[in-house]
Design a protein around this motif. Structure first.
Motif, PDB file in Angstrom:
ATOM      1  N   ILE A 406       0.906  -1.372  -0.054  1.00 11.38           N
ATOM      2  CA  ILE A 406       0.075  -0.051  -0.130  1.00 11.38           C
ATOM      3  C   ILE A 406       0.819   1.212   0.005  1.00 11.38           C
ATOM      4  O   ILE A 406       1.015   2.163  -0.351  1.00 11.38           O
ATOM      5  CB  ILE A 406      -0.804   0.003   1.104  1.00 11.38           C
ATOM      6  CG1 ILE A 406      -1.899  -0.935   0.913  1.00 11.38           C
ATOM      7  CG2 ILE A 406      -1.281   1.737   1.563  1.00 11.38           C
ATOM      8  CD1 ILE A 406      -3.263  -1.515   2.437  1.00 11.38           C
ATOM      9  N   PHE A 407       1.975   1.277   1.044  1.00 14.33           N
ATOM     10  CA  PHE A 407       2.643   2.285   1.003  1.00 14.33           C
ATOM     11  C   PHE A 407       3.411   2.563  -0.705  1.00 14.33           C
ATOM     12  O   PHE A 407       3.671   3.456  -1.044  1.00 14.33           O
ATOM     13  CB  PHE A 407       3.791   1.897   1.782  1.00 14.33           C
ATOM     14  CG  PHE A 407       4.438   2.980   2.328  1.00 14.33           C
ATOM     15  CD1 PHE A 407       4.638   3.812   3.102  1.00 14.33           C
ATOM     16  CD2 PHE A 407       5.959   3.785   1.393  1.00 14.33           C
ATOM     17  CE1 PHE A 407       5.203   5.126   3.714  1.00 14.33           C
ATOM     18  CE2 PHE A 407       6.483   5.030   2.022  1.00 14.33           C
ATOM     19  CZ  PHE A 407       6.301   5.212   3.087  1.00 14.33           C
ATOM     20  N   LEU A 408       3.964   1.755  -1.177  1.00 17.54           N
ATOM     21  CA  LEU A 408       4.560   1.739  -2.512  1.00 17.54           C
ATOM     22  C   LEU A 408       3.794   2.678  -3.354  1.00 17.54           C
ATOM     23  O   LEU A 408       4.143   3.189  -4.219  1.00 17.54           O
ATOM     24  CB  LEU A 408       5.233   0.459  -3.206  1.00 17.54           C
ATOM     25  CG  LEU A 408       6.148   0.087  -2.101  1.00 17.54           C
ATOM     26  CD1 LEU A 408       7.127  -1.328  -2.802  1.00 17.54           C
ATOM     27  CD2 LEU A 408       6.913   1.074  -3.105  1.00 17.54           C
ATOM     28  N   PHE A 409       2.266   1.625  -3.475  1.00 19.62           N
ATOM     29  CA  PHE A 409       0.792   2.198  -4.205  1.00 19.62           C
ATOM     30  C   PHE A 409       0.935   3.768  -4.556  1.00 19.62           C
ATOM     31  O   PHE A 409       0.817   4.285  -5.233  1.00 19.62           O
ATOM     32  CB  PHE A 409      -0.340   1.701  -3.542  1.00 19.62           C
ATOM     33  CG  PHE A 409      -1.417   2.348  -4.331  1.00 19.62           C
ATOM     34  CD1 PHE A 409      -1.902   1.358  -6.022  1.00 19.62           C
ATOM     35  CD2 PHE A 409      -2.231   3.081  -3.846  1.00 19.62           C
ATOM     36  CE1 PHE A 409      -2.951   1.727  -6.173  1.00 19.62           C
ATOM     37  CE2 PHE A 409      -3.638   3.600  -5.105  1.00 19.62           C
ATOM     38  CZ  PHE A 409      -3.917   3.369  -6.167  1.00 19.62           C
ATOM     39  N   VAL A 410       0.260   3.942  -3.261  1.00 22.27           N
ATOM     40  CA  VAL A 410       0.674   5.389  -3.059  1.00 22.27           C
ATOM     41  C   VAL A 410       2.195   5.876  -3.028  1.00 22.27           C
ATOM     42  O   VAL A 410       2.029   7.492  -3.931  1.00 22.27           O
ATOM     43  CB  VAL A 410       0.350   6.041  -1.316  1.00 22.27           C
ATOM     44  CG1 VAL A 410       0.479   7.620  -1.205  1.00 22.27           C
ATOM     45  CG2 VAL A 410      -0.471   4.991  -0.720  1.00 22.27           C
ATOM     46  N   MET A 411       3.369   5.741  -3.191  1.00 20.70           N
ATOM     47  CA  MET A 411       4.092   6.602  -3.137  1.00 20.70           C
ATOM     48  C   MET A 411       4.698   6.812  -5.028  1.00 20.70           C
ATOM     49  O   MET A 411       4.661   8.220  -5.541  1.00 20.70           O
ATOM     50  CB  MET A 411       5.753   5.905  -2.357  1.00 20.70           C
ATOM     51  CG  MET A 411       7.096   6.442  -2.655  1.00 20.70           C
ATOM     52  SD  MET A 411       7.908   5.390  -1.866  1.00 20.70           S
ATOM     53  CE  MET A 411       8.559   4.069  -3.379  1.00 20.70           C
ATOM     54  N   ASN A 412       3.928   5.527  -5.451  1.00 21.06           N
ATOM     55  CA  ASN A 412       4.055   5.688  -6.380  1.00 21.06           C
ATOM     56  C   ASN A 412       3.531   5.902  -7.477  1.00 21.06           C
ATOM     57  O   ASN A 412       3.656   6.978  -8.993  1.00 21.06           O
ATOM     58  CB  ASN A 412       4.689   3.814  -7.385  1.00 21.06           C
ATOM     59  CG  ASN A 412       6.426   3.797  -6.768  1.00 21.06           C
ATOM     60  OD1 ASN A 412       7.273   3.924  -7.603  1.00 21.06           O
ATOM     61  ND2 ASN A 412       5.854   2.186  -6.101  1.00 21.06           N
TER      62      ASN A 412
END
Length: 506
Positions: A406-412
């Motif tokens: 989820i963190f990578l989803f938002v960050m990317n």
């Protein structure tokens, strides 16, 4: 035989780190090759902007009567000449909206969505096998990318490549956090996440010089064939030589398992620490992606007289590697004294120091640009490994990979898609000026946000106080004749010396 077995066992941890890290490097190489090979591919597939460009290495810019970039039509472009010989060509430059879509949104859209799904599955299934399959998918996509004949085919393959590579970070992060102890965790995460910059750095010499060699008359295509085949080998090594580690509780999860069991996914995503880290990381990622996608094209456009391919490789690989290791070591060294907060302190400080010299890497002439870029990379590249060491230490074991996804989803989605704005902004105020905003500006804003996050983190855990002796209840130290306890040896000796008629407490 036993000693050999122990020696091989001690080598397993670094072997796992090497396999997953090199696999990540190859995935990122496939990701970033487009930024270096875009001009060659655009001339072959016919996409993006067309402009007037210098077509010879015989002259320096100072020798030209008129800069090729001043022409806005093919007729004017071909009219520029020296002694009757044209020195400009009207052709594809590898830039434009088509390129920005190819480099950013087409990749990021799939990368982020599939990353969340794989992060969730990683908390429930065998991560090693899943990682091997992901590596196999992006390896095949990279190989087939070398054989495309249409722009849309490359877009589809970029999406497939993204689906495969999206599993590398959440899956590998979970595996590595389970086999390495806390005192090595930030360093290990930094080495692994250096794969982003390793792949990015290797893309410069591979994308610039391999096509020029025209191996087997394949031009730019050989870059993708070779990278994909090597990735294929590492997919098989991952499947057959790595084993799924036992899942370990770490960080805050290990300190209080009873509270960790009550934590839900909503609790995590609404945690102010996670929110601030995610927003800061998204903006920082925007700066990194903006420079990564435009770095080679920028230097070629502004300094066509200079071949900076090997310089960019050296700065990224050598200086960036030193920065990665330094950040991990510093973070691990101080975490025992200051707790998780120390990692955020190192993270914020590194990005603050990187920002002013990042400005120099765009503002200065080639020599100054490479010097300031090197200094900037030393500090800037500390961020990714430390960030994910923080993340896995404040998230419960059962939700770790899901949270990373989820963190990578938002960050990317934020950081990976914002660079597309470089194209319209560069047309309005200039290419260099747009990099000031989206590259240097993003560094500065994110560093301030990381600094604010320091105050949301708990300090070092307090050392436990020695147990205080409870003096209430039935303790023989206080009541030597208490009927609720058996007599002690001391009380028996004392009683023999006293008058037998002495009254008891009763």
């Amino acid at each position: 035989m036993l000693e050999l077995s122990k020696m091989l066992s001690s080598l397993y941890q670094p072997y796992v780190l090497a396999i997953v890290s090199i696999g990540y490097v190859l995935g990122e190489l496939g990701h970033y090759l487009i930024g270096v090979t875009s001009k060659a591919i655009a001339m072959d597939l016919h996409y993006g902007d067309i402009s007037c460009q210098l077509n010879t290495t015989e002259y320096y810019l100072s020798d030209l009567p008129v800069d090729c970039g001043e022409a806005n039509s093919s007729e004017i472009c071909f009219s520029f000449n020296i002694n009757g010989t044209p020195y400009c060509e009207w052709t594809y430059n590898g830039l434009g909206l088509d390129y920005q879509i190819l480099a950013g949104p087409s990749f990021i859209a799939v990368f982020t969505v599939v990353g969340v799904i794989l992060g969730y599955l990683a908390d429930k299934f065998n991560r090693v096998k899943m990682l091997a399959v992901c590596t196999l998918v992006f390896a095949i996509a990279i190989i087939i990318s070398g054989g495309v004949t249409e722009y849309w085919q490359l877009v589809i393959l970029r999406m497939i490549m993204a689906a495969g590579e999206s599993g590398c970070n959440p899956l590998s992060t979970g595996i590595l956090s389970d086999i390495f102890p806390e005192e090595k965790r930030a360093l290990v995460m930094s080495i692994f996440n250096w794969g982003i910059y390793g792949g990015y750095g290797i893309a410069f010499p591979v994308g610039r010089y391999v096509p020029q060699a025209n191996v087997l008359d394949l031009g730019w295509r050989i870059c993708y064939y070779a990278a994909g085949i090597i990735a294929l080998i590492f997919a098989f090594l991952t499947w057959f030589t790595l084993k799924e580690p036992e899942r370990q509780s770490i960080g805050e999860d290990a300190q209080d398992n009873s509270d960790a069991k009550k934590v839900t996914l909503w609790t995590i995503v609404s945690d102010p620490r996670i929110i601030m880290l995610c927003l800061a990381a998204s903006i920082r990622h925007c700066g990194g992606m903006c420079f990564a996608y435009n770095c080679d094209l920028y230097y070629q456009q502004y300094f066509p007289d200079y071949d900076l391919g090997w310089w960019l490789f050296a700065v990224t690989i050598v200086i960036g590697s030193i920065g990665v290791v330094a950040g991990g070591v510093l973070s691990d060294k101080f975490v025992a004294k200051m707790g998780i907060r120390s990692r955020v302190v190192v993270l914020a400080a590194s990005q603050i120091l990187a920002t002013p010299v990042a400005f120099g890497s765009v503002y200065c002439e080639p020599v100054g640009a490479m010097i300031t870029l090197g200094i900037s990379y030393f500090f800037a590249e500390m961020w990714f490994g430390i960030l994910f060491a923080i993340l896995v230490e404040i998230v419960p074991l059962r939700l770790r990979s899901t949270t990373v996804g989820i963190f990578l989803f938002v960050m990317n989605n934020i950081g990976g898609n914002l660079p597309i704005a470089v194209e319209p902004v560069s047309k309005a105020i200039g290419y260099r000026e747009s990099l000031y905003i989206f590259y240097v500006g993003a560094y500065g804003i994110s560093s301030i946000m990381f600094l604010f996050t320091v105050f949301l983190m708990p300090g070092a855990p307090e050392s436990p106080s020695p147990p205080v002796k409870e003096l209430s209840g039935h303790d023989n130290v206080v009541y030597t004749h208490d009927e609720t306890n058996l007599p002690t040896i001391t009380s028996l000796v004392r009683n023999t010396k006293k008058n037998l008629n002495e009254n008891s407490r009763l």
